[in-house]
Scaffold this motif. Sequence first.
Motif, short mmCIF file in Angstrom:
data_model
loop_
_atom_site.label_atom_id
_atom_site.label_comp_id
_atom_site.label_asym_id
_atom_site.label_seq_id
_atom_site.Cartn_x
_atom_site.Cartn_y
_atom_site.Cartn_z
N MET A 1 28.64 -9.55 33.02
CA MET A 1 27.62 -10.38 32.37
C MET A 1 27.11 -11.43 33.36
N GLN A 2 25.85 -11.36 33.68
CA GLN A 2 25.29 -12.28 34.67
C GLN A 2 24.06 -12.98 34.12
N ILE A 3 23.62 -14.03 34.81
CA ILE A 3 22.45 -14.77 34.36
C ILE A 3 21.45 -14.94 35.51
N ILE A 4 20.18 -14.86 35.16
CA ILE A 4 19.10 -15.16 36.11
C ILE A 4 18.41 -16.40 35.57
N PHE A 5 18.23 -17.39 36.43
CA PHE A 5 17.74 -18.68 35.96
C PHE A 5 16.23 -18.82 36.10
N GLN A 6 15.73 -19.84 35.39
CA GLN A 6 14.29 -20.12 35.41
C GLN A 6 13.82 -20.62 36.76
N ASP A 7 14.56 -21.57 37.32
CA ASP A 7 14.03 -22.28 38.47
C ASP A 7 14.66 -21.78 39.77
N PRO A 8 13.94 -20.94 40.49
CA PRO A 8 14.53 -20.37 41.71
C PRO A 8 14.70 -21.41 42.81
N PHE A 9 14.12 -22.60 42.61
CA PHE A 9 14.30 -23.66 43.61
C PHE A 9 15.61 -24.40 43.40
N ALA A 10 16.02 -24.51 42.14
CA ALA A 10 17.25 -25.25 41.85
C ALA A 10 18.49 -24.35 41.85
N GLN B 1 10.02 -14.96 46.09
CA GLN B 1 11.06 -14.41 46.97
C GLN B 1 12.44 -14.97 46.59
N ARG B 2 12.45 -16.26 46.27
CA ARG B 2 13.72 -16.87 45.86
C ARG B 2 14.23 -16.23 44.59
N GLN B 3 13.31 -15.95 43.66
CA GLN B 3 13.75 -15.32 42.42
C GLN B 3 14.33 -13.94 42.72
N ARG B 4 13.76 -13.22 43.68
CA ARG B 4 14.32 -11.92 44.08
C ARG B 4 15.73 -12.08 44.64
N ILE B 5 15.93 -13.14 45.43
CA ILE B 5 17.26 -13.38 45.99
C ILE B 5 18.26 -13.68 44.85
N GLY B 6 17.82 -14.48 43.88
CA GLY B 6 18.67 -14.79 42.72
C GLY B 6 19.02 -13.53 41.92
N ILE B 7 18.06 -12.62 41.83
CA ILE B 7 18.29 -11.37 41.10
C ILE B 7 19.29 -10.50 41.88
N ALA B 8 19.13 -10.45 43.20
CA ALA B 8 20.07 -9.68 44.03
C ALA B 8 21.48 -10.21 43.85
N ARG B 9 21.61 -11.52 43.81
CA ARG B 9 22.93 -12.14 43.62
C ARG B 9 23.51 -11.76 42.26
N ALA B 10 22.67 -11.80 41.22
CA ALA B 10 23.14 -11.45 39.87
C ALA B 10 23.58 -9.98 39.81
N GLU C 1 14.00 -17.35 31.08
CA GLU C 1 12.67 -17.74 31.56
C GLU C 1 12.52 -17.50 33.06
N PRO C 2 12.79 -16.29 33.52
CA PRO C 2 12.82 -16.04 34.98
C PRO C 2 11.45 -16.13 35.64
N VAL C 3 10.37 -16.11 34.86
CA VAL C 3 9.05 -16.16 35.49
C VAL C 3 8.24 -17.40 35.10
N SER C 4 8.83 -18.27 34.28
CA SER C 4 8.06 -19.43 33.79
C SER C 4 7.64 -20.38 34.89
N ALA C 5 8.44 -20.44 35.98
CA ALA C 5 8.12 -21.39 37.05
C ALA C 5 7.20 -20.77 38.10
N LEU C 6 6.82 -19.51 37.89
CA LEU C 6 6.04 -18.80 38.92
C LEU C 6 4.58 -18.64 38.51
N GLY D 1 4.81 -13.81 38.86
CA GLY D 1 5.66 -13.56 37.69
C GLY D 1 5.57 -12.12 37.23
N ALA D 2 4.36 -11.56 37.27
CA ALA D 2 4.17 -10.16 36.86
C ALA D 2 4.95 -9.22 37.78
N GLN D 3 4.98 -9.54 39.07
CA GLN D 3 5.75 -8.71 40.01
C GLN D 3 7.24 -8.77 39.69
N ILE D 4 7.71 -9.95 39.35
CA ILE D 4 9.14 -10.10 39.02
C ILE D 4 9.47 -9.35 37.72
#
Length: 268
Positions: free
Chosen positions: A96-105, A164-173, A185-190, A195-198
């Motif tokens: 069970m993993q999580i992908i976060f909203q804010d790829p900067f934080a 790109q950061r969100q992709r890195i976060g997804i790879a980690r998850a 909310e993985p695309v709300s900050a994009l 966001g559509a690509q993600i």
Amino acid sequence: MALIEVRNLTKIYSRGESALGGKLRGGGEVRAVDDVSLEIHAGETLGLVGESGSGKSTLGRLMLRLIEPTSGSIRFEGQDLLGASRGEMRRLRRDMQIIFQDPFASLDPRFRVEDIIAEPLIIHGNPHGTGRDGIRGRVVELLRAVGLDESILRRFPHEFSGGQRQRIGIARALAVRPKFIVADEPVSALDVSVGAQIVNLLAQLQRDFGLTYLFISHSMPVVRYLSTRIAVMYRGKIVEVGASEEITERPQHPYTRSLLEATPEISV
Ligand SMILES: Nc1ncnc2c1ncn2[C@@H]1O[C@H](COP(=O)(O)OP(=O)(O)OP(=O)(O)O)[C@@H](O)[C@H]1O
Ligand SMILES: [Mg+2]
């Protein structure tokens, strides 16, 4: 069979508990999640929509047992999650993993891409073996799966865009081969196009790896695009749940209708 099933789940935050340091509304307590029962089937995406403060993130975190409920039960593959021992919980965390909203934080700025993605492999064990080469091989495989390549292994998060950061976060998850992912909310900050690509990437990864998602968003069009079923949350309760098409074409609850009216059509 349901991959994950929650029954009568309730989370009451009491005054002074706020881990985020936020101020609570009057009355002393907040019923963030109020007697929620639902299940998510293996391989599906359950979209969770609702306005800010309706309890979506709290419900997502409860399902991963990142926070403890006030009452209720959670079963993952039939196993009682809240009764799991520390050892069992450690094993379940891989699933069970999580992908976060804010790829900067969400990515630690002090670590290189390679170490960010490798960390869960080091904690939980790597299917390719524990040696340095095994880890590197798995990290490269994960980068490719999310549309990045090995040239970025030694770079730091600040060198990348939000997408790109969100992709890195997804790879980690994905590193530990989870079965269930809460995407909060993985695309709300994009930007919309990024966001559509993600969103497309998440759909692709679901097909490739047989993932099951709880996909949290306040945007009906995004949720409709990705979800098998949609649950509508309002003030801590699920007011309506059903097939995506049913919910968007024939909403029963007035709150669902207002959410649909509030969101313009977009193409993903
Ligand atoms: N750690 C906390 N301590 C106290 N209250 C909290 C805490 N986290 C959330 N809340 C409260 O619980 C309610 C639900 O919050 P939650 O973050 O789950 O909503 P959300 O639907 O995810 O909102 P958003 O769309 O803004 O992310 C809100 O009233 C919020 O203020
Ligand atoms: Mg939230």
